[in-house]
Design a protein around this motif. Structure first.
Motif, mmCIF file in Angstrom:
data_model
loop_
_atom_site.group_PDB
_atom_site.id
_atom_site.type_symbol
_atom_site.label_atom_id
_atom_site.label_comp_id
_atom_site.label_asym_id
_atom_site.label_seq_id
_atom_site.Cartn_x
_atom_site.Cartn_y
_atom_site.Cartn_z
ATOM 1 N N PHE A 180 0.828 -1.210 0.000
ATOM 2 C CA PHE A 180 0.000 0.000 0.000
ATOM 3 C C PHE A 180 0.864 1.264 0.000
ATOM 4 C CE2 PHE A 180 -3.512 -2.823 1.251
ATOM 5 C CZ PHE A 180 -4.471 -2.360 0.360
ATOM 6 N N GLN A 181 2.007 1.206 0.718
ATOM 7 C CA GLN A 181 2.906 2.363 0.695
ATOM 8 C C GLN A 181 3.481 2.583 -0.707
ATOM 9 O OE1 GLN A 181 4.022 1.175 5.126
ATOM 10 N NE2 GLN A 181 5.805 1.770 3.968
ATOM 11 N N THR A 182 3.757 1.468 -1.419
ATOM 12 C CA THR A 182 4.285 1.574 -2.780
ATOM 13 C C THR A 182 3.215 2.111 -3.728
ATOM 14 O OG1 THR A 182 5.761 -0.271 -2.319
ATOM 15 C CG2 THR A 182 5.435 0.297 -4.635
ATOM 16 N N ILE A 183 1.949 1.682 -3.519
ATOM 17 C CA ILE A 183 0.861 2.187 -4.360
ATOM 18 C C ILE A 183 0.678 3.688 -4.129
ATOM 19 C CG2 ILE A 183 -1.662 2.112 -4.681
ATOM 20 C CD1 ILE A 183 -1.430 -0.963 -4.087
ATOM 21 N N THR A 184 0.884 4.130 -2.886
ATOM 22 C CA THR A 184 0.721 5.551 -2.561
ATOM 23 C C THR A 184 1.840 6.405 -3.163
ATOM 24 O OG1 THR A 184 -0.186 4.814 -0.451
ATOM 25 C CG2 THR A 184 0.233 7.162 -0.677
ATOM 26 N N GLU A 185 3.090 5.917 -3.077
ATOM 27 C CA GLU A 185 4.222 6.703 -3.570
ATOM 28 C C GLU A 185 5.091 5.865 -4.514
ATOM 29 O OE1 GLU A 185 5.425 9.689 -0.073
ATOM 30 O OE2 GLU A 185 5.561 7.592 0.537
ATOM 31 N N PRO A 186 4.543 5.422 -5.665
ATOM 32 C CA PRO A 186 5.286 4.485 -6.527
ATOM 33 C C PRO A 186 6.588 5.067 -7.092
ATOM 34 C CG PRO A 186 3.294 5.245 -7.618
ATOM 35 C CD PRO A 186 3.235 5.756 -6.220
ATOM 36 N N THR A 187 6.600 6.339 -7.423
ATOM 37 C CA THR A 187 7.798 6.919 -8.039
ATOM 38 C C THR A 187 8.971 6.883 -7.069
ATOM 39 O OG1 THR A 187 6.311 8.395 -9.196
ATOM 40 C CG2 THR A 187 8.656 8.881 -9.347
ATOM 41 N N ARG A 188 8.683 7.334 -5.833
ATOM 42 C CA ARG A 188 9.705 7.358 -4.803
ATOM 43 C C ARG A 188 10.339 5.975 -4.632
ATOM 44 N NH1 ARG A 188 9.516 8.612 1.657
ATOM 45 N NH2 ARG A 188 8.961 6.442 1.911
ATOM 46 N N GLN A 189 9.518 4.908 -4.693
ATOM 47 C CA GLN A 189 10.028 3.553 -4.480
ATOM 48 C C GLN A 189 10.768 3.037 -5.705
ATOM 49 O OE1 GLN A 189 9.368 2.693 -1.374
ATOM 50 N NE2 GLN A 189 7.208 2.654 -0.909
ATOM 51 N N PHE A 190 10.115 3.158 -6.886
ATOM 52 C CA PHE A 190 10.646 2.493 -8.088
ATOM 53 C C PHE A 190 11.966 3.081 -8.578
ATOM 54 C CE2 PHE A 190 6.338 0.672 -9.708
ATOM 55 C CZ PHE A 190 6.347 -0.201 -8.637
ATOM 56 N N VAL A 191 12.196 4.376 -8.394
ATOM 57 C CA VAL A 191 13.448 4.957 -8.891
ATOM 58 C C VAL A 191 14.583 4.759 -7.902
ATOM 59 C CG1 VAL A 191 12.246 6.716 -10.229
ATOM 60 C CG2 VAL A 191 13.124 7.283 -7.950
ATOM 61 N N SER A 192 14.271 4.183 -6.720
ATOM 62 C CA SER A 192 15.292 4.060 -5.692
ATOM 63 C C SER A 192 16.030 2.730 -5.771
ATOM 64 C CB SER A 192 14.630 4.208 -4.321
ATOM 65 O OG SER A 192 15.543 3.846 -3.319
ATOM 66 N N PRO A 193 17.372 2.778 -5.938
ATOM 67 C CA PRO A 193 18.140 1.522 -5.932
ATOM 68 C C PRO A 193 17.979 0.799 -4.589
ATOM 69 C CG PRO A 193 19.543 3.402 -6.503
ATOM 70 C CD PRO A 193 18.230 3.956 -6.072
ATOM 71 N N ALA A 194 17.754 1.571 -3.513
ATOM 72 C CA ALA A 194 17.576 0.980 -2.183
ATOM 73 C C ALA A 194 16.339 0.080 -2.163
ATOM 74 C CB ALA A 194 17.453 2.085 -1.131
ATOM 75 N N PHE A 195 15.277 0.496 -2.867
ATOM 76 C CA PHE A 195 14.044 -0.294 -2.911
ATOM 77 C C PHE A 195 14.291 -1.650 -3.579
ATOM 78 C CE2 PHE A 195 10.256 -1.597 -5.369
ATOM 79 C CZ PHE A 195 9.343 -1.752 -4.340
ATOM 80 N N TRP A 196 14.942 -1.640 -4.762
ATOM 81 C CA TRP A 196 15.165 -2.895 -5.494
ATOM 82 C C TRP A 196 16.168 -3.792 -4.773
ATOM 83 C CZ3 TRP A 196 11.386 -3.847 -8.531
ATOM 84 C CH2 TRP A 196 10.716 -2.794 -9.145
ATOM 85 N N SER A 197 17.188 -3.188 -4.130
ATOM 86 C CA SER A 197 18.136 -3.993 -3.341
ATOM 87 C C SER A 197 17.406 -4.673 -2.196
ATOM 88 C CB SER A 197 19.240 -3.112 -2.756
ATOM 89 O OG SER A 197 19.755 -2.250 -3.729
ATOM 90 N N LYS A 198 16.507 -3.900 -1.552
ATOM 91 C CA LYS A 198 15.738 -4.436 -0.428
ATOM 92 C C LYS A 198 14.904 -5.635 -0.882
ATOM 93 C CE LYS A 198 12.039 -3.152 2.773
ATOM 94 N NZ LYS A 198 11.154 -2.101 3.279
ATOM 95 N N MET A 199 14.205 -5.505 -2.019
ATOM 96 C CA MET A 199 13.361 -6.595 -2.514
ATOM 97 C C MET A 199 14.197 -7.857 -2.791
ATOM 98 S SD MET A 199 10.390 -5.435 -2.310
ATOM 99 C CE MET A 199 10.651 -4.084 -1.204
ATOM 100 N N ALA A 200 15.361 -7.656 -3.439
ATOM 101 C CA ALA A 200 16.225 -8.804 -3.769
ATOM 102 C C ALA A 200 16.700 -9.498 -2.494
ATOM 103 C CB ALA A 200 17.418 -8.325 -4.599
ATOM 104 N N MET A 201 17.056 -8.696 -1.487
ATOM 105 C CA MET A 201 17.567 -9.283 -0.239
ATOM 106 C C MET A 201 16.469 -9.988 0.547
ATOM 107 S SD MET A 201 20.546 -6.746 1.127
ATOM 108 C CE MET A 201 19.608 -5.238 1.058
ATOM 109 N N ILE A 202 15.214 -9.502 0.427
ATOM 110 C CA ILE A 202 14.098 -10.171 1.112
ATOM 111 C C ILE A 202 13.909 -11.574 0.528
ATOM 112 C CG2 ILE A 202 11.579 -10.157 1.450
ATOM 113 C CD1 ILE A 202 11.810 -7.071 1.667
ATOM 114 N N VAL A 203 14.014 -11.693 -0.800
ATOM 115 C CA VAL A 203 13.896 -13.007 -1.436
ATOM 116 C C VAL A 203 14.990 -13.940 -0.908
ATOM 117 C CG1 VAL A 203 14.026 -14.248 -3.646
ATOM 118 C CG2 VAL A 203 12.791 -12.069 -3.508
ATOM 119 N N CYS A 204 16.216 -13.425 -0.808
ATOM 120 C CA CYS A 204 17.351 -14.240 -0.328
ATOM 121 C C CYS A 204 17.142 -14.684 1.121
ATOM 122 C CB CYS A 204 18.665 -13.457 -0.409
ATOM 123 S SG CYS A 204 19.146 -13.044 -2.075
#
Lengths: 168, 174
Positions: free
Chosen positions: B92-116
């Motif tokens: 829901f936070q991503t739906i609210t502020e998608p740009t802030r999340q998607f352009v952030s390398p920190a966001f994608w690193s976080k997602m990859a590390m959660i999978v690991c």
């Protein structure tokens, strides 16, 4: 008088460094790093004390005695609390006057005091006779009450802590 | 060049999400992001606290009286349950502020590390359940046990770091 002291506190070089106001650009990263350490520390505080509270409610860790669960988790809670308090103090001095007069910040400390009082009452009261109810399930009412109130107070502390970041 | 292309692709998705009525409604509710983030932190605490207790036990630190199998049986469900709440509030936070999340390398690193870390946790809880005696005795414990504990702790700390740094991608980079 107090505002004078707080103003003095936030005019120090350390406070300016945390605000990222010094010429060195890398100091801009100081506040986010302190903030993240604060988050990791409070996650450890809440994650550990919640397990003790849930045991006092008789909900989790039922195979172990209440005193064992407390002895296992509380050193972690206190260590993390010290880290959280240190990181929190650094953030506080960066904008001491603003934080001090912020409603959410004041409510956070009110509920932290309530959590502390609850813990004190429990330790000086029901916990002294823990040997009598160590393995009793569900634990006696005073223990369950202390566990439930602790969970509630700490959740409220986290809420007002996060809201402080949005209102200062 | 590749970087710029990726930026425009994620920007396109972000703009699409931003324009949905759900996102618009959440963007206008000032209370939503702080409330959701607070629930996110409470759940994160249950997950991190549980992972920390297991990892300290695997490292032979801390004061746990319980067996490794007892700890994984009790605490891994809290990690999974907490992750469900984290996923819901985070979405829901991503739906609210998608740009802030998607352009952030920190966001994608976080997602990859959660999978690991999720794969690591699932592997650990299965290995311990399959041979609880072996994992419990310090002499016979797999050499990997310490490595698993350090990797798990390192990943969780890095995940929290990246999560908090999403908020600073704009202010410090752009």
């Amino acid at each position: 008088m107090l505002d004078h002291a707080l103003t003095h506190l936030q005019s120090t070089t350390l406070a300016a460094a945390i605000r990222g106001e010094l010429p060195q650009a890398w100091l801009g990263w100081l506040f986010p790093n302190i903030e993240t350490i604060h988050v990791i520390a409070i996650a450890t505080v809440f994650g550990s004390i919640a397990m003790v509270d849930l045991r006092l409610l008789g909900m989790v860790g039922r195979r172990s005695s209440a005193a064992q669960i407390a002895a296992e988790y509380l050193p972690i809670t206190w260590t993390a609390f010290a880290v959280a308090a240190f990181a929190g103090s650094l953030m506080f001095i960066s904008k001491a006057v603003t934080y001090f007069h912020n409603l959410q910040f004041e409510l956070k400390f009110l509920f932290m005091a309530l959590a502390g009082l609850n813990m004190l009452v429990f330790h000086c009261g029901a916990f002294r006779s823990v040997n009598r109810w160590n393995d009793q399930l569900p634990p006696p009412l005073p223990a369950r009450l202390a566990g439930g109130l602790s969970l509630l107070f700490w959740i409220v502390v986290i809420f007002f802590g996060r809201w402080t970041g949005f209102t200062t | 060049m590749h970087h710029i292309h990726t930026y425009y692709t994620v920007r396109h998705w972000a703009d699409w999400i931003s324009a949905t009525s759900l996102s618009q409604w959440l963007q206008n509710a000032a209370w939503f992001v702080p409330t959701s983030q607070s629930i996110h932190i409470v759940s994160l605490s249950m997950v991190f606290g549980s992972a920390l207790a297991i990892d300290l036990r695997l490292l032979g630190l801390g004061r746990s009286f319980r067996s490794v199998a007892d700890l994984t049986r009790t605490l891994v469900p809290w990690i999974y349950g907490g992750l469900v709440v984290l996923f819901i509030t985070g979405s829901f936070q991503t739906i609210t502020e998608p740009t802030r999340q998607f352009v952030s390398p920190a966001f994608w690193s976080k997602m990859a590390m959660i999978v690991c870390v999720l794969a690591l946790t699932m592997w650990l809880s299965r290995s311990v359940a399959a041979d609880p005696e072996r994992w419990n005795s310090i002499e016979r414990r797999p050499r990997r046990a310490r490595l698993v504990a350090v990797a798990s702790l390192g990943l969780w700390i890095a995940i929290i770091y990246c999560g908090r740094f999403i908020a600073y991608t704009w202010t410090l980079h752009v």
